[in-house]
Design a protein around this motif. Structure first.
Motif, PDB file in Angstrom:
ATOM      1  N   ALA A 173      44.600 140.728   8.085  1.00  0.00           N
ATOM      2  CA  ALA A 173      44.839 140.803   9.136  1.00  0.00           C
ATOM      3  C   ALA A 173      43.729 140.188  10.041  1.00  0.00           C
ATOM      4  CB  ALA A 173      45.562 142.107   9.519  1.00  0.00           C
ATOM      5  N   VAL A 174      42.691 140.717   9.932  1.00  0.00           N
ATOM      6  CA  VAL A 174      41.610 140.210  10.612  1.00  0.00           C
ATOM      7  C   VAL A 174      41.095 138.548  10.333  1.00  0.00           C
ATOM      8  CG1 VAL A 174      39.142 140.395  10.991  1.00  0.00           C
ATOM      9  CG2 VAL A 174      40.594 142.255  10.577  1.00  0.00           C
ATOM     10  N   TRP A 175      41.205 138.205   9.080  1.00  0.00           N
ATOM     11  CA  TRP A 175      40.660 137.041   8.594  1.00  0.00           C
ATOM     12  C   TRP A 175      41.474 135.977   9.356  1.00  0.00           C
ATOM     13  CZ3 TRP A 175      36.129 135.875   6.966  1.00  0.00           C
ATOM     14  CH2 TRP A 175      35.896 134.555   6.565  1.00  0.00           C
ATOM     15  N   GLY A 176      42.871 136.379   9.204  1.00  0.00           N
ATOM     16  CA  GLY A 176      43.659 135.326  10.028  1.00  0.00           C
ATOM     17  C   GLY A 176      43.380 134.691  11.633  1.00  0.00           C
ATOM     18  N   LEU A 177      42.667 135.387  12.014  1.00  0.00           N
ATOM     19  CA  LEU A 177      42.234 135.244  13.449  1.00  0.00           C
ATOM     20  C   LEU A 177      40.917 134.442  13.177  1.00  0.00           C
ATOM     21  CD1 LEU A 177      42.551 138.677  15.221  1.00  0.00           C
ATOM     22  CD2 LEU A 177      44.340 136.835  15.022  1.00  0.00           C
ATOM     23  N   LEU A 178      40.093 134.306  12.369  1.00  0.00           N
ATOM     24  CA  LEU A 178      39.001 133.742  11.995  1.00  0.00           C
ATOM     25  C   LEU A 178      39.161 132.388  11.359  1.00  0.00           C
ATOM     26  CD1 LEU A 178      36.583 136.299  10.652  1.00  0.00           C
ATOM     27  CD2 LEU A 178      36.779 135.787  13.098  1.00  0.00           C
ATOM     28  N   LEU A 179      40.475 132.260  10.684  1.00  0.00           N
ATOM     29  CA  LEU A 179      40.453 131.095   9.641  1.00  0.00           C
ATOM     30  C   LEU A 179      40.454 129.565  10.551  1.00  0.00           C
ATOM     31  CD1 LEU A 179      41.513 129.947   7.074  1.00  0.00           C
ATOM     32  CD2 LEU A 179      43.932 130.189   7.642  1.00  0.00           C
ATOM     33  N   PHE A 180      41.134 129.595  11.729  1.00  0.00           N
ATOM     34  CA  PHE A 180      41.038 128.242  12.346  1.00  0.00           C
ATOM     35  C   PHE A 180      39.719 127.906  13.050  1.00  0.00           C
ATOM     36  CE2 PHE A 180      45.342 128.329  10.574  1.00  0.00           C
ATOM     37  CZ  PHE A 180      45.560 127.336   9.911  1.00  0.00           C
ATOM     38  N   PRO A 181      39.283 128.852  13.930  1.00  0.00           N
ATOM     39  CA  PRO A 181      38.024 128.748  14.438  1.00  0.00           C
ATOM     40  C   PRO A 181      37.008 128.142  13.523  1.00  0.00           C
ATOM     41  CG  PRO A 181      39.027 130.659  15.436  1.00  0.00           C
ATOM     42  CD  PRO A 181      39.662 130.302  14.056  1.00  0.00           C
ATOM     43  N   LEU A 182      37.011 128.725  12.333  1.00  0.00           N
ATOM     44  CA  LEU A 182      36.113 128.006  11.268  1.00  0.00           C
ATOM     45  C   LEU A 182      36.766 126.577  10.954  1.00  0.00           C
ATOM     46  CD1 LEU A 182      35.671 131.238   8.994  1.00  0.00           C
ATOM     47  CD2 LEU A 182      33.761 130.051  10.487  1.00  0.00           C
ATOM     48  N   MET A 183      37.952 126.662  10.675  1.00  0.00           N
ATOM     49  CA  MET A 183      38.296 125.057  10.195  1.00  0.00           C
ATOM     50  C   MET A 183      37.925 124.135  11.220  1.00  0.00           C
ATOM     51  SD  MET A 183      39.977 124.952   7.270  1.00  0.00           S
ATOM     52  CE  MET A 183      41.186 123.461   7.713  1.00  0.00           C
ATOM     53  N   ASP A 184      37.998 124.529  12.689  1.00  0.00           N
ATOM     54  CA  ASP A 184      38.047 123.467  13.841  1.00  0.00           C
ATOM     55  C   ASP A 184      36.531 122.962  13.579  1.00  0.00           C
ATOM     56  OD1 ASP A 184      40.998 123.611  14.184  1.00  0.00           O
ATOM     57  OD2 ASP A 184      40.691 124.996  15.642  1.00  0.00           O
ATOM     58  N   THR A 185      35.568 123.599  13.157  1.00  0.00           N
ATOM     59  CA  THR A 185      34.392 123.148  13.274  1.00  0.00           C
ATOM     60  C   THR A 185      34.237 121.742  12.645  1.00  0.00           C
ATOM     61  OG1 THR A 185      33.489 124.082  11.221  1.00  0.00           O
ATOM     62  CG2 THR A 185      33.430 125.308  13.352  1.00  0.00           C
ATOM     63  N   GLY A 186      35.176 121.315  11.598  1.00  0.00           N
ATOM     64  CA  GLY A 186      34.893 120.269  10.949  1.00  0.00           C
ATOM     65  C   GLY A 186      33.947 120.140   9.790  1.00  0.00           C
ATOM     66  N   ARG A 187      33.376 121.118   9.778  1.00  0.00           N
ATOM     67  CA  ARG A 187      32.007 121.241   8.843  1.00  0.00           C
ATOM     68  C   ARG A 187      32.504 121.715   7.417  1.00  0.00           C
ATOM     69  NH1 ARG A 187      27.527 124.409  11.983  1.00  0.00           N
ATOM     70  NH2 ARG A 187      26.329 123.922  10.010  1.00  0.00           N
ATOM     71  N   LEU A 188      32.242 120.942   6.550  1.00  0.00           N
ATOM     72  CA  LEU A 188      32.550 121.112   5.064  1.00  0.00           C
ATOM     73  C   LEU A 188      31.981 122.563   4.684  1.00  0.00           C
ATOM     74  CD1 LEU A 188      33.732 120.584   2.402  1.00  0.00           C
ATOM     75  CD2 LEU A 188      31.593 119.350   1.607  1.00  0.00           C
ATOM     76  N   ALA A 189      30.997 123.104   5.121  1.00  0.00           N
ATOM     77  CA  ALA A 189      30.386 124.476   4.331  1.00  0.00           C
ATOM     78  C   ALA A 189      31.293 125.507   5.337  1.00  0.00           C
ATOM     79  CB  ALA A 189      29.288 124.739   4.815  1.00  0.00           C
TER      80      ALA A 189
END
Length: 457
Positions: free
Chosen positions: A344-360
């Motif tokens: 439930a918490v990770w769902g809110l972090l998933l796309f901010p991390l994706m949207d960086t476009g950085r592979l890591a």
């Protein structure tokens, strides 16, 4: 006799564990059956079969994200072509409950082993046929229509697969180790996805984009025939489960397992399905949808996204095995509740991390989602079968698993695509978190099942 869903549940320290060195039931189970050749064959058969079937299932999802829009829906806009591809992808999830009913009926009436052979054959032949299917440019509207039909047959096959594979492992497992042995078929999706993604990655690296979209995408589908042959060889050598043999000897086979499950165990069926929703939602958002989102919206290369997906699936395997084995000591409910709350918490972090476009950071985003999916998914191989009595177990466990897929897996890529288009990527994260809250509520209403007697009527 009371149903297994009414069996008493113990709390506190697990009496089955016994005192170390003094031969408690769990330790006796290890000594008596934990490493026999038959149990090793069961573990391999349940693992190989699910790995092959999920390989077949996942190559379709990867192809839907990368190539099916152009191949089968070239007259639609890019967004609508993706939606159409994901719609054919979702058809299999609608078919899976039907497969669970069909194969579950015969699995509870005829036996676990023979039904598993039939489901593997259906899945393999349907998958290979996709690899031979002409595209829209050759057959026009017939091409997508037949694609939907073959995907429907894939769903029927997979709907019968999971319940039987889980029962094969759980009903053979020694005392106190059902979670561990159920972990083998639960590893099938990890290996199947890794193999499917690896094949597409190899093709992306060795052929041109034009060749990939023209003919090379068919190779993973045709490889299914070879893998199915391996799976069949392994499965025909496994004996029928002790629980089913005992049930037959006692004359306890029901006439209509599906109807009986719906009539007598609706609570277990619906809550079990609800508990599975977030696992499906996490997986198919982090794989199928994010693959399309990364390549089409973020502009990340196909090779990079496939590499990120392969890295993330290692977290899925680790989480699955850790949670499956740990559930024998901590209990199914406690482990899955922890994973669901974290999701439930990770769902809110998933796309901010994706949207960086950085592979890591993309790997972190996908890896975190897959790790939590594994923590939720691992114990389910034992938990869902333990909810139902022996004579209804194939139908009940398989149907609960498949219904969770309809709610969590079939619609996730479709809803995510629409939400992102209308409200941005953050809304997709909220959608994932809402699925976690739903599953959390269902798990809170389910009892602990670890110590139930699987031979009980």
């Amino acid at each position: 006799m009371p149903s297994s869903s009414e069996a008493p549940v113990r709390s506190g320290p697990d009496p089955a564990a016994g005192v170390p060195g003094q031969g408690g039931p769990r330790e006796r189970g290890r000594a008596e059956g934990g490493g026999t050749p038959e149990l090793r064959r069961v573990a391999v058969a349940s693992f190989v079969g699910t790995a092959v079937e999920f390989y077949d299932f996942y190559i379709y999802g990867t192809a839907a994200a990368l190539v099916f829009g152009d191949a089968f829906f070239p007259t639609l806009s890019p967004v609508n072509a993706v939606l159409a591809s994901f719609s054919t992808y979702a058809v299999a999830f609608v078919a899976r409950p039907l497969g669970s009913v069909l194969f579950g009926h015969f699995g509870d009436r005829v036996g676990r082993k023979s039904v598993l052979v039939a489901s593997l054959l259906l899945m393999g032949l349907s998958t290979a046929a996709v690899g031979l299917l002409p595209t829209y440019g050759t057959w026009g509207a017939w091409a997508p229509a037949l694609l939907v039909l073959l995907r429907f047959l894939q769903g029927i096959g997979l709907g019968g697969e999971w319940g039987g594979a889980a029962l094969l492992a759980v009903e053979h497992a020694p005392a106190g180790r059902r979670g561990r042995y159920a972990g083998f078929p639960q590893l099938g999706p990890s290996v199947g996805f890794f193999a499917a993604t690896g094949v597409f990655l190899l093709l992306s690296a060795t052929v041109s984009d034009e060749a990939f979209r023209g003919w090379a995408w068919r190779i993973p589908f045709l490889l299914s025939l070879l893998l199915v042959g391996v799976g069949l060889f392994v499965r025909v050598r496994v004996a029928e489960t002790p629980a089913f043999r005992r049930m037959v000897a006692e004359g306890r086979r029901g006439r209509a397992p599906f109807a009986t499950v719906v009539r007598r165990h609706p609570r277990e069926l619906l809550l079990g399905a609800g508990a599975m929703v977030v696992g499906y939602g996490l997986f198919y958002t982090a794989t199928t949808y994010c693959l399309a989102y990364g390549t089409e919206t973020l502009g990340v290369s196909r090779t990079t996204m496939l590499l990120a997906s392969m890295g993330a699936v290692l977290f899925l395997a680790a989480g699955t095995w850790w949670a499956a084995t740990r559930s024998d000591r901590l209990g199914r409910r406690r482990v899955t509740l922890g994973g669901t709350a974290a999701a439930a918490v990770w769902g809110l972090l998933l796309f901010p991390l994706m949207d960086t476009g950085r592979l890591a950071l993309i790997v972190v985003a996908l890896g975190g989602a897959m790790l939590l999916m594994g923590v939720i998914y691992g114990p389910m191989g034992a938990l869902l079968p333990e909810l139902f009595p022996a004579e209804l177990r194939y139908s009940g466990a398989g149907l609960a698993y498949s219904l969770g897929g309809v709610a969590g897996g079939a619609v996730a890529p479709l809803v995510a695509t629409r939400l992102q288009s209308a409200f941005g990527s953050a809304s997709v994260g909220w959608y994932v978190s809402s699925m976690a809250v739903l599953s959390l509520a269902c798990l809170l209403l389910l009892p602990e099942t670890r110590d139930r007697d699987l031979s009980r009527s």
